[in-house]
Enzyme design. Structure first.
Site, PDB file in Angstrom:
ATOM      1  N   VAL A  51       0.800  -1.222   0.000  1.00 45.10           N
ATOM      2  CA  VAL A  51       0.000   0.000   0.000  1.00 45.10           C
ATOM      3  C   VAL A  51       0.839   1.282   0.000  1.00 45.10           C
ATOM      4  O   VAL A  51       0.320   2.361  -0.301  1.00 45.10           O
ATOM      5  CB  VAL A  51      -0.963   0.011   1.214  1.00 45.10           C
ATOM      6  CG1 VAL A  51      -0.207   0.233   2.518  1.00 45.10           C
ATOM      7  CG2 VAL A  51      -2.060   1.050   1.045  1.00 45.10           C
ATOM      8  N   TYR A  52       2.132   1.192   0.313  1.00 44.23           N
ATOM      9  CA  TYR A  52       2.987   2.392   0.317  1.00 44.23           C
ATOM     10  C   TYR A  52       3.313   2.791  -1.117  1.00 44.23           C
ATOM     11  O   TYR A  52       3.794   1.970  -1.886  1.00 44.23           O
ATOM     12  CB  TYR A  52       4.302   2.128   1.060  1.00 44.23           C
ATOM     13  CG  TYR A  52       4.180   1.744   2.512  1.00 44.23           C
ATOM     14  CD1 TYR A  52       2.999   1.910   3.230  1.00 44.23           C
ATOM     15  CD2 TYR A  52       5.266   1.171   3.183  1.00 44.23           C
ATOM     16  CE1 TYR A  52       2.915   1.541   4.561  1.00 44.23           C
ATOM     17  CE2 TYR A  52       5.184   0.808   4.521  1.00 44.23           C
ATOM     18  CZ  TYR A  52       4.009   0.989   5.196  1.00 44.23           C
ATOM     19  OH  TYR A  52       3.925   0.612   6.524  1.00 44.23           O
ATOM     20  N   SER A  53       3.141   4.032  -1.583  1.00 40.00           N
ATOM     21  CA  SER A  53       2.524   5.119  -0.852  1.00 40.00           C
ATOM     22  C   SER A  53       1.297   5.596  -1.626  1.00 40.00           C
ATOM     23  O   SER A  53       1.316   6.621  -2.298  1.00 40.00           O
ATOM     24  CB  SER A  53       3.542   6.247  -0.675  1.00 40.00           C
ATOM     25  OG  SER A  53       4.190   6.487  -1.947  1.00 40.00           O
TER      26      SER A  53
END
Length: 314
Positions: free
Chosen positions: A52-54
């Site tokens: 999920v980053y970023s």
């Protein structure tokens, strides 16, 4: 730098981990490479990221941090010197802990990271909609396939983490060898009350996040006027600007002065000295900042100083 074993896994890590949430957000690819080189050269080895980053950055989709780390691994040739940890479950593009999602997500992370195997693969958050045995079974198949070496969990409550350990034992499945909780001098209760006794009893590796409470424990934010120093962190830090938070900063100042150190170094040294805690995660946006944070690994706090900090943050 002496490394610490991570639970019962085959992994050992230095007492300070690098948080890759800044890659593709507050630092660009070039600066990310510089930071990763400096981190490894200083003796660090665990690089923590997530699929999920970023994704929260305008224009990003998710996976940017893994992609940058993958490019650095290919360019630097330092794959054998690092432990790569990434996570699944929080990204809207591939949410949850269903076996299908885990299988698809790990392959996508492997491609972005440009590696054949992820050293530590974590459930980024609990997913009560999926039977625990199904999730752990999916992780087991990844280990059997050589795609993952060990598994861990982040943001699990004590009851659910204990349940996961029991399911692993009952079904002969791999267990979560690490836990990633929020833990620092101003956020102690959630971890210490229920999680800490459990992880110490079960010999689980603990890799804590928000080690500096969004920068508050660096001492840079001491009044409302200081919040304007960072538009990204100001809101998160505001909740600590109270009598207890300022009392913690005063204790950090006193201990730091005795060691010619910085408050951030003392706050990290307190975490590193905590029994059962393997390594706190830190992030940095400059090599100079990273070098300062690494000073915590050689800072030895006395029992009296630890007690002083404990009392101030109680």
């Amino acid at each position: 730098m002496q490394q610490r074993p991570l639970g019962h896994s085959p992994l050992s890590i230095a007492p300070l981990a690098f948080g890759g949430n800044v890659f593709g957000w507050s630092v660009d690819e070039r600066r990310s490479f510089e930071l990763l080189d400096a981190f490894v050269d200083a003796g660090g080895n665990l690089i923590d990221t997530a699929d999920v980053y970023s994704a929260w950055v305008p224009g990003n989709r998710g996976g940017e941090s893994e992609t940058i780390i993958g490019k650095w691994l290919k360019q630097s040739g330092k794959r054998e010197r690092v432990v790569i940890a990434t996570k699944v479950a929080k990204w809207a593009g591939q949410p949850g802990l269903s076996p299908v999602n885990i299988r698809q997500a790990v392959d996508a992370s492997l491609r972005r990271l440009q590696v054949d195997c992820i050293d530590l693969y974590l459930a980024h958050q609990d997913d009560a909609s999926v039977p625990m045995a199904d999730t752990l079974g999916a992780f087991a198949r990844l280990i059997e396939a050589g795609k993952v070496r060990a598994i861990g969990a982040s943001n699990f409550g004590a009851a659910r983490f204990a349940d996961a350990l029991a399911v692993s034992k009952r079904h002969g499945l791999p267990r979560y060898e690490s836990l990633q909780p929020e833990y620092n001098l101003v956020r102690r209760g959630g971890y210490e009350k229920e999680l800490e006794p459990l992880v110490r009893r079960e010999n689980i590796g603990v890799i804590s996040y928000y080690a500096l409470a969004s920068g508050f424990l660096s001492g840079k934010y001491r009044s409302g006027a200081d919040l304007a120093k960072s538009s990204a962190r100001g809101g998160a830090v505001k909740r600590f600007l109270n009598p207890r938070g300022l009392q913690v900063l005063a204790a950090l100042d006193a201990v730091a002065a005795a060691h010619h150190a910085t408050p951030a170094q003392v706050a990290l040294a307190w975490l590193i000295a905590r029994p059962g805690l393997t390594a706190p995660i830190v992030s940095a946006t400059s090599v100079e900042q990273l070098h300062e944070l690494f000073g915590a690994t050689s800072l030895q706090l006395s029992d009296n100083e630890i007690a002083q900090l404990d009392l101030a943050s109680a």
